[in-house]
Structures are given as C-alpha cells and as structure tokens.
Design an enzyme around this catalytic site. Structure first.
Site, PDB file in Angstrom:
ATOM      1  N   SER A 142       0.874  -1.186   0.000  1.00 28.48           N
ATOM      2  CA  SER A 142       0.000   0.000   0.000  1.00 28.48           C
ATOM      3  C   SER A 142       0.901   1.223   0.000  1.00 28.48           C
ATOM      4  O   SER A 142       2.090   1.127   0.367  1.00 28.48           O
ATOM      5  CB  SER A 142      -0.843  -0.018   1.281  1.00 28.48           C
ATOM      6  OG  SER A 142      -1.462   1.234   1.508  1.00 28.48           O
ATOM      7  N   TYR A 162      -2.018  -1.318  10.404  1.00 31.20           N
ATOM      8  CA  TYR A 162      -1.968  -1.450   8.938  1.00 31.20           C
ATOM      9  C   TYR A 162      -0.641  -0.900   8.402  1.00 31.20           C
ATOM     10  O   TYR A 162       0.011  -1.546   7.571  1.00 31.20           O
ATOM     11  CB  TYR A 162      -3.152  -0.676   8.355  1.00 31.20           C
ATOM     12  CG  TYR A 162      -3.374  -0.849   6.870  1.00 31.20           C
ATOM     13  CD1 TYR A 162      -4.095  -1.933   6.375  1.00 31.20           C
ATOM     14  CD2 TYR A 162      -2.888   0.080   5.957  1.00 31.20           C
ATOM     15  CE1 TYR A 162      -4.323  -2.078   5.020  1.00 31.20           C
ATOM     16  CE2 TYR A 162      -3.111  -0.064   4.596  1.00 31.20           C
ATOM     17  CZ  TYR A 162      -3.835  -1.139   4.129  1.00 31.20           C
ATOM     18  OH  TYR A 162      -4.059  -1.291   2.781  1.00 31.20           O
TER      19      TYR A 162
HETATM   20  P1  NAD Z   1     -11.351  -6.292  -0.142  1.00 31.65           P
HETATM   21  O1  NAD Z   1     -11.884  -6.196   1.247  1.00 31.65           O
HETATM   22  O2  NAD Z   1     -12.237  -5.978  -1.298  1.00 31.65           O
HETATM   23  O3  NAD Z   1     -10.722  -7.728  -0.399  1.00 31.65           O
HETATM   24  C1  NAD Z   1      -9.952  -8.368   0.585  1.00 31.65           C
HETATM   25  C2  NAD Z   1      -9.910  -9.835   0.247  1.00 31.65           C
HETATM   26  O4  NAD Z   1      -9.156 -10.499   1.272  1.00 31.65           O
HETATM   27  C3  NAD Z   1     -11.303 -10.491   0.228  1.00 31.65           C
HETATM   28  O5  NAD Z   1     -11.344 -11.464  -0.796  1.00 31.65           O
HETATM   29  C4  NAD Z   1     -11.387 -11.154   1.585  1.00 31.65           C
HETATM   30  O6  NAD Z   1     -12.271 -12.256   1.630  1.00 31.65           O
HETATM   31  C5  NAD Z   1      -9.943 -11.594   1.756  1.00 31.65           C
HETATM   32  N1  NAD Z   1      -9.570 -11.868   3.139  1.00 31.65           N
HETATM   33  C6  NAD Z   1      -9.684 -11.072   4.219  1.00 31.65           C
HETATM   34  N2  NAD Z   1      -9.251 -11.724   5.316  1.00 31.65           N
HETATM   35  C7  NAD Z   1      -8.846 -12.950   4.906  1.00 31.65           C
HETATM   36  C8  NAD Z   1      -8.326 -14.092   5.570  1.00 31.65           C
HETATM   37  N3  NAD Z   1      -8.116 -14.119   6.892  1.00 31.65           N
HETATM   38  N4  NAD Z   1      -8.039 -15.197   4.824  1.00 31.65           N
HETATM   39  C9  NAD Z   1      -8.278 -15.207   3.491  1.00 31.65           C
HETATM   40  N5  NAD Z   1      -8.773 -14.160   2.815  1.00 31.65           N
HETATM   41  C10 NAD Z   1      -9.064 -13.050   3.517  1.00 31.65           C
HETATM   42  O7  NAD Z   1     -10.033  -5.355  -0.130  1.00 31.65           O
HETATM   43  P2  NAD Z   1      -9.253  -4.617  -1.308  1.00 31.65           P
HETATM   44  O8  NAD Z   1      -9.510  -3.169  -1.159  1.00 31.65           O
HETATM   45  O9  NAD Z   1      -9.429  -5.279  -2.616  1.00 31.65           O
HETATM   46  O10 NAD Z   1      -7.748  -4.839  -0.793  1.00 31.65           O
HETATM   47  C11 NAD Z   1      -6.892  -5.863  -1.291  1.00 31.65           C
HETATM   48  C12 NAD Z   1      -5.464  -5.562  -0.848  1.00 31.65           C
HETATM   49  O11 NAD Z   1      -5.055  -4.297  -1.355  1.00 31.65           O
HETATM   50  C13 NAD Z   1      -5.300  -5.478   0.671  1.00 31.65           C
HETATM   51  O12 NAD Z   1      -4.061  -6.060   1.051  1.00 31.65           O
HETATM   52  C14 NAD Z   1      -5.286  -3.993   0.937  1.00 31.65           C
HETATM   53  O13 NAD Z   1      -4.585  -3.666   2.099  1.00 31.65           O
HETATM   54  C15 NAD Z   1      -4.584  -3.488  -0.317  1.00 31.65           C
HETATM   55  N6  NAD Z   1      -4.829  -2.087  -0.623  1.00 31.65           N
HETATM   56  C16 NAD Z   1      -6.117  -1.634  -0.871  1.00 31.65           C
HETATM   57  C17 NAD Z   1      -6.312  -0.297  -1.190  1.00 31.65           C
HETATM   58  C18 NAD Z   1      -7.689   0.266  -1.496  1.00 31.65           C
HETATM   59  O14 NAD Z   1      -7.821   1.491  -1.643  1.00 31.65           O
HETATM   60  N7  NAD Z   1      -8.717  -0.543  -1.638  1.00 31.65           N
HETATM   61  C19 NAD Z   1      -5.212   0.586  -1.230  1.00 31.65           C
HETATM   62  C20 NAD Z   1      -3.951   0.078  -0.986  1.00 31.65           C
HETATM   63  C21 NAD Z   1      -3.760  -1.261  -0.671  1.00 31.65           C
END
Ligand code: NAD
Length: 265
Positions: free
Chosen positions: A147, A160
C-alpha cells in the site's frame, strides 16, 4: 511448461495464486492473469462462485482454494492445495488484507494481531511454502500487494502501516535472497483504489456530511491523492502482468507505487 511472451496469452502454461481474490483488487488481478492465459487459484471469504465464474470466463483454468490466512499453517496448506490443484505454482500474489482504524491507545489487541497476521505474516508463510517448487523450476514471481501505507503513514492506522511497511521490507530481503534464481519479489503500493468497499464508503460519507458524492471523493477520500482520481483495480492487474512479463524479470526488490502521486509529496 514455459510461457510464450510473444502470444496474446503470454502467461499460458503459468500457474498463479491470488490470495483474497473473491472481491476487489484481488479479483481484478486474478482476472488479468487469467486473461493473459495463466491458470489461476482464487481464495478469500464470502461467496466465491461469482469470482470463480468471472475468472473462468477468460478461458484459463480456475480453481478455488479456501483458507483463513490469519492462520500460518492454513496459509502454508493453501499453497500446497494450489500446487496439487494446478500442478504447480509459478506466480504468487499476496493480496488478502484487512484494515482497522483507531488511535493506538484504543487499538483493540485482537484487531492488531489480526492485521499483522493477515497483512504481514501470511505473506511469510505463503512465500516459504511456494519457494521450493519455484526454485526447482528456476522461474517465479512473488508479488505482494502492500500500500502507499507501506511507504508513508497516516494517523489511526498503526497496525496497517506497521504491517505494510513490514511487507515492503520483507519483500526486499526475499528479492536479495533470490536475486540469482530467476524468481523476482516485488511489492505493489497502491493509493486509494476504487473497490466496492470504497464505493460504499462514498455514499455513507455523503449522507453523514450532507455533501455530494463528488465532493466526498475530492475533498475527503482523495484529499491525500494528488490526482484526485481513484486507482482502478484493473490498473493494479496490469502492473502485476508487467511484473510477470519477461521485461518484468529485471525488476526485483522494488516497491512500485501506483497512487496518483500520493507518495511523491
Ligand atoms: P477487499 O476487502 O475488497 O478484499 C480483501 C480480500 O481479502 C477479500 O477477498 C477477503 O475475503 C480476503 N480476506 C480477508 N481476510 C482474509 C483471511 N483471513 N483469509 C483469506 N482471505 C481473507 O479489499 P481490497 O480493497 O481489494 O484490498 C486488497 C489488498 O489491497 C489489501 O491487502 C489492501 O490492504 C490493499 N490495498 C487496498 C487499497 C484500497 O484502496 N482498496 C489501497 C492500498 C492497498
């Protein structure tokens, strides 16, 4: 099997796993890999049916490998399940992640432990389990979705930020250990990405603050993102494809920002 970098499906013959790919960024990455011809294992909570269908639609093989990645043993078993299901694992994308926002002196211990377990420790466990077979084939791609918070901090996100900085640091060490093996390790550092979760927050914030959704996006959610535009999940997928390409083989140990200028400040 080796991939053909000249074809429209340059990853045909490669086997990929994307953690947390039942929704959001992970699903977009899984779809991008499948479109490029890779066989893909998806993972995550919730109904995985629609995600499996979306990934299968690109013509490559898609399987679901369920695991609660908060548990280190389950994370290692997840890799072994994928290797059994797809006949190997060449591309590992550690994407699953969770968030909790609170002041450090009020941060619930169980949320701290869960964030470190899922966002950081699971990457260690999956990488450890995946490496022996990648080393045996002499090709591999390890891509950790960190991130912008892997590079800079914001208040109230201590767990985080700690986990994502940890992911960036671990990725560098892994890359150095593997530098001569044909296996690369990189971190991708997105800014705000337009996922279903974020879309829901826009509507909520607009209601609570009596603002238009446009003003919420510009002045609240994307205040730190100079482009004032969301990163699209598919753009992160494209960056993953570059790292999986032949040219991407020269990139290792990097933390690649895709954040509309956030960390340039
Ligand atoms: P999201 O909540 O849409 O998806 C998260 C996924 O992780 C889901 O499929 C969920 O079921 C799975 N998950 C959560 N806990 C779990 C566990 N214990 N075991 C197995 N699966 C698990 O989130 P997103 O926004 O798509 O984020 C995905 C990644 O990108 C994350 O690592 C997040 O930190 C990172 N990220 C997101 C953003 C953003 O703006 N959305 C920005 C920077 C980084």
């Amino acid at each position: 099997m080796t991939a053909d970098s000249t074809s429209s499906r340059p990853l045909a013959g490669r086997r990929a796993a994307v953690t947390g790919s039942t929704s959001g960024i992970g699903l977009a990455i899984a779809e991008a890999l499948a479109r490029a011809g890779a066989d893909v294992a998806i993972n995550g909570f919730g109904d995985h049916g629609p995600a499996l269908e979306a990934v299968s639609a690109h013509g490559a093989r898609a399987i679901f490998a369920g695991a609660d990645l908060a548990d280190g043993k389950a994370a290692q078993a997840f890799v072994h399940d994928v290797q059994a299901g797809l006949g190997g694992l060449d591309i590992l994308v550690n994407n699953a992640g969770i968030q909790h926002v609170a002041a450090i002196d009020e941060f619930p211990e169980d949320r701290w432990d869960a964030i470190i377990a899922i966002n950081l420790n699971s990457n260690f466990h999956t990488i450890k389990a995946a490496l022996p077979s990648m080393k045996a084939t002499g090709w591999g791609r390890i891509i950790n979705i960190a991130s912008a918070h892997g590079l800079v901090a914001s208040p109230f996100k201590s767990a985080y930020v700690a986990a994502k900085h940890g992911v960036v640091g671990m990725t560098k060490s892994v890359a150095l250990e593997l530098a001569e093996t044909g296996i690369t390790a990189n971190a991708i550092c997105p800014g705000y990405v337009e996922t279903p979760l974020v879309k829901g927050q826009i509507a909520d914030q607009a209601r609570v603050n009596d603002m238009s959704e446009e003003d919420v996006v510009r002045n609240i959610i994307l205040a730190a993102q100079p482009s004032r535009r969301f990163v699209q999940p598919a753009h992160v997928g494209e960056l993953v494809l570059f790292l999986c390409s032949e040219a991407g083989g020269s990139v290792t140990g990097s933390a690649l920002s895709i954040d509309g200028g956030w960390t340039a400040r």
